[in-house]
Design a protein around this motif. Sequence first.
Motif, PDB file in Angstrom:
ATOM      1  N   VAL A   1      -2.317  28.732  24.635  1.00  0.00           N
ATOM      2  CA  VAL A   1      -2.556  29.738  23.373  1.00  0.00           C
ATOM      3  C   VAL A   1      -1.450  30.901  23.635  1.00  0.00           C
ATOM      4  CG1 VAL A   1      -4.212  31.342  22.586  1.00  0.00           C
ATOM      5  CG2 VAL A   1      -5.045  29.295  23.522  1.00  0.00           C
ATOM      6  N   THR A   2      -0.879  30.892  22.537  1.00  0.00           N
ATOM      7  CA  THR A   2       0.165  32.156  22.208  1.00  0.00           C
ATOM      8  C   THR A   2      -0.288  32.888  21.151  1.00  0.00           C
ATOM      9  OG1 THR A   2       1.834  30.659  23.118  1.00  0.00           O
ATOM     10  CG2 THR A   2       2.526  32.721  21.770  1.00  0.00           C
ATOM     11  N   LEU A   3      -0.504  34.330  21.441  1.00  0.00           N
ATOM     12  CA  LEU A   3      -0.948  35.315  20.310  1.00  0.00           C
ATOM     13  C   LEU A   3       0.617  35.414  19.384  1.00  0.00           C
ATOM     14  CD1 LEU A   3      -3.224  37.730  22.057  1.00  0.00           C
ATOM     15  CD2 LEU A   3      -3.591  35.411  20.900  1.00  0.00           C
ATOM     16  N   CYS A   4       0.749  35.614  18.173  1.00  0.00           N
ATOM     17  CA  CYS A   4       1.877  35.891  17.465  1.00  0.00           C
ATOM     18  C   CYS A   4       1.415  36.716  16.435  1.00  0.00           C
ATOM     19  CB  CYS A   4       2.450  34.508  17.210  1.00  0.00           C
ATOM     20  SG  CYS A   4       4.079  34.766  16.453  1.00  0.00           S
ATOM     21  N   PHE A   5       1.805  38.060  16.337  1.00  0.00           N
ATOM     22  CA  PHE A   5       1.630  38.999  15.292  1.00  0.00           C
ATOM     23  C   PHE A   5       2.713  40.090  15.167  1.00  0.00           C
ATOM     24  CE2 PHE A   5      -0.597  40.523  19.165  1.00  0.00           C
ATOM     25  CZ  PHE A   5      -0.193  41.810  19.261  1.00  0.00           C
ATOM     26  N   ALA A   6       2.606  40.533  13.993  1.00  0.00           N
ATOM     27  CA  ALA A   6       3.753  41.710  13.743  1.00  0.00           C
ATOM     28  C   ALA A   6       2.905  43.204  13.687  1.00  0.00           C
ATOM     29  CB  ALA A   6       4.638  41.465  12.525  1.00  0.00           C
TER      30      ALA A   6
ATOM     31  N   SER B   1      12.510  38.094  10.941  1.00  0.00           N
ATOM     32  CA  SER B   1      11.354  37.733  11.888  1.00  0.00           C
ATOM     33  C   SER B   1      10.250  36.959  11.352  1.00  0.00           C
ATOM     34  CB  SER B   1      11.018  39.232  12.539  1.00  0.00           C
ATOM     35  OG  SER B   1      10.413  39.841  11.558  1.00  0.00           O
ATOM     36  N   LEU B   2      10.093  37.002  10.066  1.00  0.00           N
ATOM     37  CA  LEU B   2       9.064  36.005   9.322  1.00  0.00           C
ATOM     38  C   LEU B   2       9.656  34.587   9.828  1.00  0.00           C
ATOM     39  CD1 LEU B   2       6.445  35.991   7.675  1.00  0.00           C
ATOM     40  CD2 LEU B   2       8.017  36.211   5.474  1.00  0.00           C
ATOM     41  N   ARG B   3      10.988  34.377   9.440  1.00  0.00           N
ATOM     42  CA  ARG B   3      11.363  33.009   9.583  1.00  0.00           C
ATOM     43  C   ARG B   3      11.141  32.633  11.252  1.00  0.00           C
ATOM     44  NH1 ARG B   3      14.803  30.127   6.800  1.00  0.00           N
ATOM     45  NH2 ARG B   3      15.833  29.358   8.575  1.00  0.00           N
TER      46      ARG B   3
ATOM     47  N   ARG C   1       7.954  29.213  15.079  1.00  0.00           N
ATOM     48  CA  ARG C   1       7.068  29.366  16.051  1.00  0.00           C
ATOM     49  C   ARG C   1       5.850  28.347  15.550  1.00  0.00           C
ATOM     50  NH1 ARG C   1       5.805  30.543  21.284  1.00  0.00           N
ATOM     51  NH2 ARG C   1       7.065  32.232  22.094  1.00  0.00           N
ATOM     52  N   ARG C   2       5.545  28.415  14.135  1.00  0.00           N
ATOM     53  CA  ARG C   2       4.599  27.548  13.697  1.00  0.00           C
ATOM     54  C   ARG C   2       4.831  25.994  13.961  1.00  0.00           C
ATOM     55  NH1 ARG C   2       2.825  30.486   7.886  1.00  0.00           N
ATOM     56  NH2 ARG C   2       1.866  32.300   8.827  1.00  0.00           N
ATOM     57  N   ALA C   3       6.240  25.795  13.536  1.00  0.00           N
ATOM     58  CA  ALA C   3       6.737  24.573  13.572  1.00  0.00           C
ATOM     59  C   ALA C   3       6.779  23.685  14.778  1.00  0.00           C
ATOM     60  CB  ALA C   3       7.927  24.236  12.698  1.00  0.00           C
ATOM     61  N   ASN C   4       6.807  24.787  15.723  1.00  0.00           N
ATOM     62  CA  ASN C   4       6.926  24.174  17.302  1.00  0.00           C
ATOM     63  C   ASN C   4       5.441  24.206  17.853  1.00  0.00           C
ATOM     64  OD1 ASN C   4       9.398  23.730  17.243  1.00  0.00           O
ATOM     65  ND2 ASN C   4      10.177  25.825  17.601  1.00  0.00           N
ATOM     66  N   SER C   5       4.207  24.397  17.175  1.00  0.00           N
ATOM     67  CA  SER C   5       3.010  24.495  17.686  1.00  0.00           C
ATOM     68  C   SER C   5       2.276  23.381  16.870  1.00  0.00           C
ATOM     69  CB  SER C   5       2.228  25.921  17.242  1.00  0.00           C
ATOM     70  OG  SER C   5       3.133  26.784  17.937  1.00  0.00           O
ATOM     71  N   ASP C   6       1.158  22.974  17.726  1.00  0.00           N
ATOM     72  CA  ASP C   6       0.562  21.881  17.261  1.00  0.00           C
ATOM     73  C   ASP C   6      -0.645  22.222  16.279  1.00  0.00           C
ATOM     74  OD1 ASP C   6       1.884  19.747  18.816  1.00  0.00           O
ATOM     75  OD2 ASP C   6       0.375  20.123  20.603  1.00  0.00           O
ATOM     76  N   ALA C   7      -1.024  23.528  16.526  1.00  0.00           N
ATOM     77  CA  ALA C   7      -2.085  23.885  15.558  1.00  0.00           C
ATOM     78  C   ALA C   7      -1.968  25.544  15.302  1.00  0.00           C
ATOM     79  CB  ALA C   7      -3.444  23.830  16.147  1.00  0.00           C
ATOM     80  N   ILE C   8      -2.058  26.057  14.313  1.00  0.00           N
ATOM     81  CA  ILE C   8      -2.301  27.725  14.002  1.00  0.00           C
ATOM     82  C   ILE C   8      -3.735  28.223  13.988  1.00  0.00           C
ATOM     83  CG2 ILE C   8      -1.549  27.329  11.749  1.00  0.00           C
ATOM     84  CD1 ILE C   8       0.014  29.948  11.540  1.00  0.00           C
ATOM     85  N   MET C   9      -4.027  29.145  14.626  1.00  0.00           N
ATOM     86  CA  MET C   9      -5.455  29.772  14.535  1.00  0.00           C
ATOM     87  C   MET C   9      -5.493  30.976  13.836  1.00  0.00           C
ATOM     88  SD  MET C   9      -8.176  29.901  17.560  1.00  0.00           S
ATOM     89  CE  MET C   9      -8.215  27.963  17.831  1.00  0.00           C
ATOM     90  N   VAL C  10      -6.461  31.099  13.078  1.00  0.00           N
ATOM     91  CA  VAL C  10      -6.866  32.549  12.426  1.00  0.00           C
ATOM     92  C   VAL C  10      -8.297  32.592  12.274  1.00  0.00           C
ATOM     93  CG1 VAL C  10      -4.657  32.853  11.296  1.00  0.00           C
ATOM     94  CG2 VAL C  10      -6.421  31.814  10.126  1.00  0.00           C
ATOM     95  N   GLY C  11      -8.588  33.858  12.279  1.00  0.00           N
ATOM     96  CA  GLY C  11     -10.272  34.073  11.868  1.00  0.00           C
ATOM     97  C   GLY C  11     -10.417  34.134  10.468  1.00  0.00           C
TER      98      GLY C  11
ATOM     99  N   LEU D   1       2.473  35.678  24.721  1.00  0.00           N
ATOM    100  CA  LEU D   1       2.402  36.736  23.384  1.00  0.00           C
ATOM    101  C   LEU D   1       3.784  36.586  22.912  1.00  0.00           C
ATOM    102  CD1 LEU D   1       0.089  38.122  25.296  1.00  0.00           C
ATOM    103  CD2 LEU D   1       0.385  39.982  23.628  1.00  0.00           C
ATOM    104  N   ALA D   2       3.780  36.774  21.497  1.00  0.00           N
ATOM    105  CA  ALA D   2       5.303  36.824  20.805  1.00  0.00           C
ATOM    106  C   ALA D   2       4.797  37.953  19.850  1.00  0.00           C
ATOM    107  CB  ALA D   2       5.661  35.588  20.406  1.00  0.00           C
ATOM    108  N   VAL D   3       5.347  39.250  20.019  1.00  0.00           N
ATOM    109  CA  VAL D   3       4.837  40.234  19.201  1.00  0.00           C
ATOM    110  C   VAL D   3       6.079  40.855  18.451  1.00  0.00           C
ATOM    111  CG1 VAL D   3       3.728  42.633  18.944  1.00  0.00           C
ATOM    112  CG2 VAL D   3       2.994  40.798  20.889  1.00  0.00           C
ATOM    113  N   THR D   4       6.115  40.874  16.980  1.00  0.00           N
ATOM    114  CA  THR D   4       7.165  41.380  16.332  1.00  0.00           C
ATOM    115  C   THR D   4       6.894  42.857  16.233  1.00  0.00           C
ATOM    116  OG1 THR D   4       7.381  39.460  15.240  1.00  0.00           O
ATOM    117  CG2 THR D   4       8.247  41.423  14.077  1.00  0.00           C
ATOM    118  N   ILE D   5       7.629  43.889  16.521  1.00  0.00           N
ATOM    119  CA  ILE D   5       7.732  45.287  16.455  1.00  0.00           C
ATOM    120  C   ILE D   5       8.693  45.627  15.114  1.00  0.00           C
ATOM    121  CG2 ILE D   5       7.675  47.412  17.382  1.00  0.00           C
ATOM    122  CD1 ILE D   5       7.135  46.303  20.058  1.00  0.00           C
ATOM    123  N   ALA D   6       8.173  46.150  14.124  1.00  0.00           N
ATOM    124  CA  ALA D   6       8.923  46.596  12.971  1.00  0.00           C
ATOM    125  C   ALA D   6       9.335  48.220  13.097  1.00  0.00           C
ATOM    126  CB  ALA D   6       8.176  46.250  11.777  1.00  0.00           C
TER     127      ALA D   6
END
Length: 221
Positions: free
Chosen positions: A6-11, A33-35, A40-50, A169-174
Motif C-alpha cells: 500500500v502506497t499513499l500518493c497525494f498532493a 507532477s500530475l503525470r 504511478r497509477r499505471a504501475n499499480s494493480d489498484a487505486i483506492m479512494v474513499g 508514501l509518495a507525497v507531492t509538495i506544491a
Amino acid sequence: MMRPRVTLCFAQTLDGRVAAVDGSSQWISGPESLRFCHLRRANSDAIMVGVGTVLRDDPRLTTRLVAGPDPLRVIVDTHLRTPTTAAVIRDGAGMGTLLACTAAAPLERRIALQECGATVLTMPEAVGGGVDLATLLAMLGERGIASVMVEGGARLITSLLRTNLVDALAVTIAPIILGSGPSAIGDLGILTLNQAPRLANVTWTTYGTDVVIEGDLVSSQ
C-alpha cells in the motif's frame, strides 16, 4: 492472509493543505507532477479512494496522461453512496470498479451499481464503524492484487495509517500556501515525537515547480 503493498500518493501545499476552505483542490499540483501520479497509477494493480473523494471531485481514476493500463478502481463506500452517474461508474467504467461496503448498505444501491457492471463486496465493519480495511486488503490480495495506490481522502488515509496498513508514501509538495483548509492526514493518536512513523530510503524529485518525496514507511512500533 497476504495483503498488497500500500502506497499513499497525494498532493499538498507547503503548509500541508490538500484543498482550500471551499473544497477546491484542482489543481494543487502542476502538470508535470500530475503525470507522475498517472504513471504511478499505471504501475499499480489498484487505486483506492474513499467515497468522499468520489462525491467531491468525481475523479476518473485512469491513466489518461500516460501510456499504460488503468488499474482496478477500489472505492471504500460504507453505505454505497457512489452515484451511478459518477465517472468511475458511468459509460462502462463500472466494469473496472470495485466498491467495498458493509451490511449497512441498502440493497437497492447494491443492485443499481451492479447493474452498471461494478463489483460490490460486503466487508465486515471495523471497530468504530466503516469498512474493515485489513480484511478488504486481504481480499484484494486473494484476487491477485499486489500493489494498491491510495489517493485519498483524509479519513481513508488516516485509518490506514492508524492500523499500520501503509508501506510507502509518495507525497507531492506544491509551492502554494493556503493557511487553512483540510489536510491529508488526521489525528493518529501520536503524543510524542518518538511515536511518529518515519520514511526510509527517501528520494526527492522535482517535477516542474513541485517536489515529490518518496520513501518506505517505518513504524515506530
